[in-house]
Scaffold this motif. Structure first.
Motif, PDB file in Angstrom:
ATOM      1  N   UNK A 244      -3.367  14.461  48.312  1.00 34.81           N
ATOM      2  CA  UNK A 244      -3.269  13.053  48.720  1.00 34.81           C
ATOM      3  C   UNK A 244      -3.342  12.113  47.521  1.00 34.81           C
ATOM      4  N   UNK A 245      -4.108  12.484  46.506  1.00 37.16           N
ATOM      5  CA  UNK A 245      -4.125  11.669  45.286  1.00 37.16           C
ATOM      6  C   UNK A 245      -2.782  11.761  44.572  1.00 37.16           C
ATOM      7  N   UNK A 246      -2.205  12.950  44.511  1.00 36.42           N
ATOM      8  CA  UNK A 246      -0.872  13.096  43.918  1.00 36.42           C
ATOM      9  C   UNK A 246       0.152  12.246  44.672  1.00 36.42           C
ATOM     10  N   UNK A 247       0.033  12.212  45.995  1.00 39.45           N
ATOM     11  CA  UNK A 247       0.924  11.374  46.801  1.00 39.45           C
ATOM     12  C   UNK A 247       0.761   9.908  46.440  1.00 39.45           C
ATOM     13  N   UNK A 248      -0.497   9.482  46.248  1.00 46.21           N
ATOM     14  CA  UNK A 248      -0.744   8.088  45.903  1.00 46.21           C
ATOM     15  C   UNK A 248      -0.171   7.737  44.529  1.00 46.21           C
ATOM     16  N   UNK A 249      -0.233   8.690  43.604  1.00 49.41           N
ATOM     17  CA  UNK A 249       0.360   8.472  42.284  1.00 49.41           C
ATOM     18  C   UNK A 249       1.875   8.301  42.402  1.00 49.41           C
ATOM     19  N   UNK A 250       2.469   9.116  43.252  1.00 42.25           N
ATOM     20  CA  UNK A 250       3.911   9.028  43.478  1.00 42.25           C
ATOM     21  C   UNK A 250       4.305   7.666  44.049  1.00 42.25           C
ATOM     22  N   UNK A 251       3.470   7.145  44.958  1.00 41.63           N
ATOM     23  CA  UNK A 251       3.759   5.865  45.597  1.00 41.63           C
ATOM     24  C   UNK A 251       3.557   4.695  44.634  1.00 41.63           C
ATOM     25  N   UNK A 252       2.380   4.635  44.036  1.00 36.72           N
ATOM     26  CA  UNK A 252       1.993   3.474  43.242  1.00 36.72           C
ATOM     27  C   UNK A 252       2.372   3.565  41.761  1.00 36.72           C
TER      28      UNK A 252
END
Length: 254
Positions: A244-252
């Motif tokens: 989920x942190x990797x996903x957030x990095x991808x988004x932001x």
């Protein structure tokens, strides 16, 4: 490392209490917090927290749909002007809310579209507030769909069809304390949603997870949401945090 992709932790105005809130976050490995503003006044509150914790707190900018009133054009102009001198990572929170006032639907739609265009111009994601308004939100998103449209459906509580539609449009689902509520049904929906399309959030001080339901929420409680997702996806909490942190990095992009 856990990422709270949506928290209003800056609502706490007592400096001592705010310091303790942040310390509990860091103690629980919640080390990345994304702060959406909701109106003009909250810009300074967000910036204050970002300035105190620049390695952990990251700003968004937007006008909350419940704050869209007759003077919304003037308010949007002021928020837009503030972006020039600030580092922001998303336009949010924006969207449509028909729970409190349906009479403002048309101006909510107009404000939503305008802020989507900000995001496209700045190549930023959007963070969507959707309450009792999935049809209206999707109507706008379908019309605005292109390669730049992306972001998070904040506090997602919809059904599987709505989840798949949001994901097909390029969005991630923001999952918060509601997933821990016995009768929410969200846990069943997520069993058919890939973890690669999920991010975590608290929406603090609202929607505290079990065992704190009904009490003020805080970002440190993100661990309880991660634990629930660990049960749903049958993986470790560490894996939930990692993905989920990797996903957030991808988004932001940070």
């Amino acid at each position: 490392m856990l990422t709270d992709t949506h928290t209003h932790l800056y609502y706490e105005t007592d400096e001592e209490k705010l310091t303790l809130l942040m310390q509990r976050c860091l103690d629980n490995q919640v080390t990345r917090l994304f702060l959406p503003n909701v109106d003009i006044a909250s810009i300074a509150q967000v910036d204050s927290l970002v300035n105190k914790y620049p390695d952990h707190c990251f700003a968004m900018a937007g006008l909350h749909p419940c704050e869209v009133r007759e003077d919304y054009e003037e308010v949007l102009d002021q928020i837009c002007e503030s972006i020039v001198d600030r580092q922001i990572y998303a336009i949010g929170e924006i969207g449509i809310d028909l729970h409190w006032d349906k009479t403002t639907l048309e101006i909510q739609k107009t404000a939503f579209r305008e802020q989507i265009n900000w995001a496209k111009d700045l190549d930023l994601p959007i963070v969507i507030h959707c309450r009792e308004a999935f049809d209206e939100i999707f109507e706008v998103l379908d019309a605005e769909k292109d390669e730049k449209l992306r972001g998070i459906f904040h506090c997602f509580t919809g059904n599987l069809e709505q989840a798949n539609r949001a994901i097909a449009l390029g969005f991630y689902l923001g999952i918060g304390g509601v997933v821990t509520y016995k009768k929410s049904g969200l846990d069943e929906v997520l069993k058919d949603v890939l973890l690669s399309r999920i991010v975590l959030e608290t929406d603090s001080p609202y929607l505290a997870p079990v065992p704190f339901r009904g009490k003020p929420n805080e970002s440190s409680y993100l661990v309880y949401i991660a634990e629930k997702l660990s049960e749903i996806y049958q993986v470790s909490v560490e894996e939930i945090a990692k993905v989920t942190t990797a996903n957030s990095v991808s988004i932001f992009n940070i």
